[in-house]
Design an enzyme around this catalytic site. Structure first.
Site, PDB file in Angstrom:
ATOM      1  N   HIS A  49      -0.850   6.488   7.551  1.00 31.95           N
ATOM      2  CA  HIS A  49       0.006   5.427   8.082  1.00 31.95           C
ATOM      3  C   HIS A  49       1.471   5.679   7.726  1.00 31.95           C
ATOM      4  O   HIS A  49       2.354   5.647   8.596  1.00 31.95           O
ATOM      5  CB  HIS A  49      -0.447   4.076   7.514  1.00 31.95           C
ATOM      6  CG  HIS A  49       0.350   2.914   8.000  1.00 31.95           C
ATOM      7  ND1 HIS A  49      -0.013   2.174   9.101  1.00 31.95           N
ATOM      8  CD2 HIS A  49       1.497   2.356   7.538  1.00 31.95           C
ATOM      9  CE1 HIS A  49       0.876   1.220   9.304  1.00 31.95           C
ATOM     10  NE2 HIS A  49       1.809   1.297   8.355  1.00 31.95           N
ATOM     11  N   GLU A  50       1.729   5.941   6.439  1.00 34.51           N
ATOM     12  CA  GLU A  50       3.125   6.134   6.022  1.00 34.51           C
ATOM     13  C   GLU A  50       3.719   7.401   6.634  1.00 34.51           C
ATOM     14  O   GLU A  50       4.909   7.446   6.981  1.00 34.51           O
ATOM     15  CB  GLU A  50       3.228   6.163   4.499  1.00 34.51           C
ATOM     16  CG  GLU A  50       2.641   4.947   3.792  1.00 34.51           C
ATOM     17  CD  GLU A  50       3.142   3.614   4.323  1.00 34.51           C
ATOM     18  OE1 GLU A  50       4.281   3.556   4.824  1.00 34.51           O
ATOM     19  OE2 GLU A  50       2.396   2.627   4.250  1.00 34.51           O
TER      20      GLU A  50
ATOM     21  N   TYR B 243       0.972  -5.310  13.036  1.00 35.84           N
ATOM     22  CA  TYR B 243       0.201  -4.089  12.805  1.00 35.84           C
ATOM     23  C   TYR B 243      -0.994  -3.993  13.759  1.00 35.84           C
ATOM     24  O   TYR B 243      -1.093  -3.066  14.565  1.00 35.84           O
ATOM     25  CB  TYR B 243      -0.325  -4.074  11.372  1.00 35.84           C
ATOM     26  CG  TYR B 243       0.695  -3.919  10.279  1.00 35.84           C
ATOM     27  CD1 TYR B 243       0.800  -2.737   9.562  1.00 35.84           C
ATOM     28  CD2 TYR B 243       1.541  -4.968   9.939  1.00 35.84           C
ATOM     29  CE1 TYR B 243       1.717  -2.599   8.529  1.00 35.84           C
ATOM     30  CE2 TYR B 243       2.468  -4.848   8.907  1.00 35.84           C
ATOM     31  CZ  TYR B 243       2.549  -3.655   8.208  1.00 35.84           C
ATOM     32  OH  TYR B 243       3.468  -3.520   7.190  1.00 35.84           O
TER      33      TYR B 243
ATOM     34  N   ARG C 120      -0.515  -5.400  -5.534  1.00 38.36           N
ATOM     35  CA  ARG C 120      -0.417  -5.148  -4.099  1.00 38.36           C
ATOM     36  C   ARG C 120      -0.470  -6.468  -3.351  1.00 38.36           C
ATOM     37  O   ARG C 120      -1.485  -7.147  -3.294  1.00 38.36           O
ATOM     38  CB  ARG C 120      -1.547  -4.201  -3.684  1.00 38.36           C
ATOM     39  CG  ARG C 120      -1.366  -3.549  -2.341  1.00 38.36           C
ATOM     40  CD  ARG C 120      -2.405  -2.463  -2.169  1.00 38.36           C
ATOM     41  NE  ARG C 120      -2.469  -2.003  -0.799  1.00 38.36           N
ATOM     42  CZ  ARG C 120      -3.340  -1.107  -0.361  1.00 38.36           C
ATOM     43  NH1 ARG C 120      -4.214  -0.558  -1.203  1.00 38.36           N
ATOM     44  NH2 ARG C 120      -3.353  -0.746   0.905  1.00 38.36           N
TER      45      ARG C 120
ATOM     46  N   ASN D  65       9.582   5.310   2.850  1.00 38.19           N
ATOM     47  CA  ASN D  65      10.898   5.865   2.582  1.00 38.19           C
ATOM     48  C   ASN D  65      10.936   7.324   3.023  1.00 38.19           C
ATOM     49  O   ASN D  65      10.098   8.120   2.601  1.00 38.19           O
ATOM     50  CB  ASN D  65      11.216   5.752   1.091  1.00 38.19           C
ATOM     51  CG  ASN D  65      11.169   4.316   0.614  1.00 38.19           C
ATOM     52  OD1 ASN D  65      11.772   3.434   1.213  1.00 38.19           O
ATOM     53  ND2 ASN D  65      10.421   4.078  -0.452  1.00 38.19           N
TER      54      ASN D  65
ATOM     55  N   GLU E  20       5.358  -1.191  13.270  1.00 40.94           N
ATOM     56  CA  GLU E  20       4.043  -1.239  12.625  1.00 40.94           C
ATOM     57  C   GLU E  20       2.870  -1.089  13.586  1.00 40.94           C
ATOM     58  O   GLU E  20       1.876  -0.445  13.263  1.00 40.94           O
ATOM     59  CB  GLU E  20       3.909  -2.527  11.814  1.00 40.94           C
ATOM     60  CG  GLU E  20       4.929  -2.656  10.685  1.00 40.94           C
ATOM     61  CD  GLU E  20       4.810  -1.572   9.618  1.00 40.94           C
ATOM     62  OE1 GLU E  20       3.869  -0.764   9.668  1.00 40.94           O
ATOM     63  OE2 GLU E  20       5.669  -1.540   8.718  1.00 40.94           O
TER      64      GLU E  20
ATOM     65  N   GLY F  92       0.830  -1.198   0.000  1.00 38.37           N
ATOM     66  CA  GLY F  92       0.000   0.000   0.000  1.00 38.37           C
ATOM     67  C   GLY F  92       0.861   1.243   0.000  1.00 38.37           C
ATOM     68  O   GLY F  92       0.601   2.219  -0.697  1.00 38.37           O
ATOM     69  N   GLY F  93       1.910   1.195   0.803  1.00 35.53           N
ATOM     70  CA  GLY F  93       2.864   2.295   0.853  1.00 35.53           C
ATOM     71  C   GLY F  93       4.159   1.806   1.449  1.00 35.53           C
ATOM     72  O   GLY F  93       4.205   0.773   2.135  1.00 35.53           O
ATOM     73  N   MET F  94       5.227   2.524   1.167  1.00 31.12           N
ATOM     74  CA  MET F  94       6.524   2.257   1.778  1.00 31.12           C
ATOM     75  C   MET F  94       7.062   3.573   2.284  1.00 31.12           C
ATOM     76  O   MET F  94       7.208   4.536   1.534  1.00 31.12           O
ATOM     77  CB  MET F  94       7.484   1.633   0.759  1.00 31.12           C
ATOM     78  CG  MET F  94       8.878   1.386   1.323  1.00 31.12           C
ATOM     79  SD  MET F  94       8.869   0.247   2.738  1.00 31.12           S
ATOM     80  CE  MET F  94      10.272   0.862   3.677  1.00 31.12           C
TER      81      MET F  94
ATOM     82  N   HIS G 245       4.871   6.767  10.098  1.00 31.68           N
ATOM     83  CA  HIS G 245       6.174   6.101  10.140  1.00 31.68           C
ATOM     84  C   HIS G 245       7.326   7.099  10.255  1.00 31.68           C
ATOM     85  O   HIS G 245       8.440   6.708  10.646  1.00 31.68           O
ATOM     86  CB  HIS G 245       6.378   5.270   8.878  1.00 31.68           C
ATOM     87  CG  HIS G 245       5.961   3.841   9.007  1.00 31.68           C
ATOM     88  ND1 HIS G 245       6.449   3.008   9.986  1.00 31.68           N
ATOM     89  CD2 HIS G 245       5.117   3.080   8.261  1.00 31.68           C
ATOM     90  CE1 HIS G 245       5.924   1.803   9.839  1.00 31.68           C
ATOM     91  NE2 HIS G 245       5.106   1.814   8.797  1.00 31.68           N
TER      92      HIS G 245
END
Length: 594
Positions: free
Chosen positions: A284-285, A370, A547, A261, A307, A257-259, A288
């Site tokens: 969410h990302e 998560y 995905r 970085n 997570e 879904g996302g990373m 992080h």
């Protein structure tokens, strides 16, 4: 000197010599689908008399190893380990700088090279380094316990834009040469690169989105709440420490879904639902940037510290922006998904503190870190109060910024700084059962939802004979549709499912959450075998999307019966070439085990 966690997923020995800085110089060759590069490492001696640095590699061609003056250094590649790859052991000769010239191999699992049919542009390359794939495109100490700043020079064909998890350009370079700097220390899994026909759109004073021209304007509209999300996150847990927060929309084969970085979150195009209903992934990302990027799990056994905290933080951002009722729906759906996964896992994989030694960390549980991790923090909040927990978390992110954290150390902090001052003991919160025990303890919080109660009443009416067109669904959010499809029983009459599909168009659904819930229902009820349009929808979904979690959910439902397993293997045989190696391997493992 700092002590580093003993990481079973890395050959590196940072308690002897750790990488202190990386300069990367790489050339991107689309024709050969290869990176050729030079990695220059500044070394920090953790042990004063150490003279050997060990790096992780995977299918890298090591062409030369020298010191800063160009003098050759003795080095040896170890035997290939099927999980860890090969160690690169370098005799430094007292040098504080080591230079490695190398090229990627044909099994560079972090890299995906996309042909025109897989993207809206001519060519595209992106990396996905988490959890232990950075070693397949950079020789590195590939453990989350080691973090360092980096800078890079990247050479790409003229006309393409290169971006990294660093300070980024917004315009294309005429000669295809780009320079990058990441001044904050990051672990190797957060070093990222993408190259393609990209355009940039600003979202706010410190945020924006990159995407291919065909989708960039839709992405800018979809992610308009990014800056308010940043402001909400800062109100909760302190200042954003990374400068800018930009997003990159990748082609459909991106496996997540996302990373997260840093500075440049990579996201799936499945978030472009056209109604901003899936932007909680952005929350969410973004979260992080504190939980994971700022304070990082020391090993992949501790991934719940990344997570679980991030899901908790994400839903707190959602609550700030969209209200408690909306957030309750997300929490309920998360719990539903967790319970479904728990039923499929070996008991040891349901602990928060995992044991992934001798396993690819990618093969661990999907949702336990998560959702169970988030539930754990919600339970602590319920016991000690939100104000006390928030104060602790804000201080935690600040005090341990740019450092790694393990489960034992975190629990000691939680006891002495949160539980004991509140007069709460381990037994009062079932601490051992949550972290070192299976499943979800009985003191997990519940999340009442009036919105879902309304859905439950309509589901009962549907099963009692009410036509789909006569259901009271006005104003439903996508999360309510997902809940409806999940609560319908496996033996729901096929005529009812056909009526639902005709009325609401589930087989053509654009929202990936709703589409997945529908396909899972259609498969487990065996409705799919009597409805050609639904079988086509299953095949189209599995061919169109990359995905990983959603692919595996649909393939798993198919693989549960002999007929479905045959169909799953038939679809996979043609669709797999378009998947990222991470997604392809995950589905293959599951189908092989069926």
């Amino acid at each position: 000197m700092a002590e580093f966690a003993d990481d079973p997923h890395s050959h590196a020995r940072p308690n002897e010599i750790a990488v202190g800085h990386l300069h990367l110089d790489v050339t991107v060759d689309f024709d050969e689908q290869r990176l050729t590069g030079r990695a220059t490492f500044r070394l920090d001696r953790t042990a004063a008399d150490a003279d050997v640095v060990v790096l992780d590699t995977w299918d890298l061609e090591i062409r030369a190893v020298t010191d800063a003056a160009g003098a050759a250094l003795d080095h040896v590649l170890g035997d290939h380990d099927p999980i860890l790859g090969r160690s690169l052991t370098i005799e430094t000769g007292g040098a504080d700088t080591v230079v490695v010239d190398y090229a990627t191999g044909g099994d560079a699992r972090a890299l995906q090279w996309l042909e025109p049919a897989q993207t809206t542009g001519e060519r595209f390359l992106f990396t996905q380094s988490q959890p232990i794939l950075a070693r397949s495109w950079i020789p590195c100490q590939d453990t989350p316990a080691v973090r360092h700043p980096y800078d890079a020079t990247v050479r790409v064909p003229p006309g393409l834009l290169a971006v990294m998890s660093a300070e980024n350009p917004t315009e294309r370079s005429a000669d295809g040469v780009y320079s990058f700097a990441m001044p904050q220390p990051v672990p190797s899994y957060l070093v990222a690169l993408a190259v393609g026909d990209l355009e940039f759109r600003p979202l706010g004073p410190r945020s924006g989105v990159y995407a291919e021209p065909a989708v960039v304007d839709a992405a800018a509209w979809e992610f308009a709440d990014t800056e308010p999300m940043m402001e909400a996150a800062e109100r909760l847990y302190g200042p954003y420490r990374w400068g800018r927060y930009d997003l990159l929309v990748l082609p459909p084969s991106f496996p997540y879904g996302g990373m997260e970085n840093p500075r440049l979150t990579f996201v799936t195009p499945t978030l472009l639902a056209g109604d901003r209903s899936l932007v909680t992934v952005v929350a969410h990302e973004l979260a992080h940037s504190w939980s994971g990027n700022l304070v990082t799990n020391a090993t992949w056994d501790d991934i719940w510290l990344n997570e679980g905290f991030t899901v908790y933080f994400e839903t707190r951002i959602d609550e700030e922006l969209y209200g408690a009722d909306y957030t309750a729906m997300l929490l309920r759906l998360g719990r539903q998904a967790l319970e479904a996964e728990l039923a499929t896992l070996a008991e040891r994989d349901t602990w928060l503190s995992l044991d992934l030694a001798h396993r690819d960390p990618e093969s661990g549980p999907d949702l336990v870190p998560y959702e169970k991790g988030s539930l754990f923090l919600r339970m602590i909040e319920q016991v000690v109060g939100r104000e006390r927990l928030d104060a602790f978390l804000a201080d935690y992110f600040d005090r341990f910024a740019f450092r790694s954290m393990d489960t034992v150390t975190f629990l000691a902090l939680l006891r002495t700084e949160v539980l004991e001052p509140a007069g709460v003991g381990d037994a009062d919160v079932q601490l051992e059962a949550w972290v070192y025990g299976p499943g979800v303890p009985a003191n997990a919080p519940e999340f009442p939802s009036d919105a879902f109660d309304r859905v439950d009443r309509q589901a009962d009416a549907l099963l009692a004979g009410t036509a789909a067109a006569d259901l009271d669904t006005a104003g439903w959010a996508p999360q309510q549709w997902v809940h409806l499809l999940r609560v319908l029983p496996t033996d729901a009459p096929h005529a009812v499912l056909a009526d639902l599909d005709r009325t609401f168009g589930f087989s053509a659904q654009r929202n990936i959450e709703v589409a997945t819930a529908w396909l899972e229902l259609a498969i487990r009820s065996e409705y799919v075998w009597g409805a050609a349009e639904v079988d086509d929808a299953v095949a189209g979904f599995l061919d169109r999307h990359g995905r990983s979690l959603y692919l595996r959910r649909v393939y798993a439902k198919l693989a549960a019966t002999p007929r479905g397993l045959d169909r799953a293997r038939e679809i996979f045989a043609t669709a797999a070439a378009g998947y990222h190696p991470v997604a392809r391997a995950g589905v293959a493992r599951m189908l092989d085990a069926a």
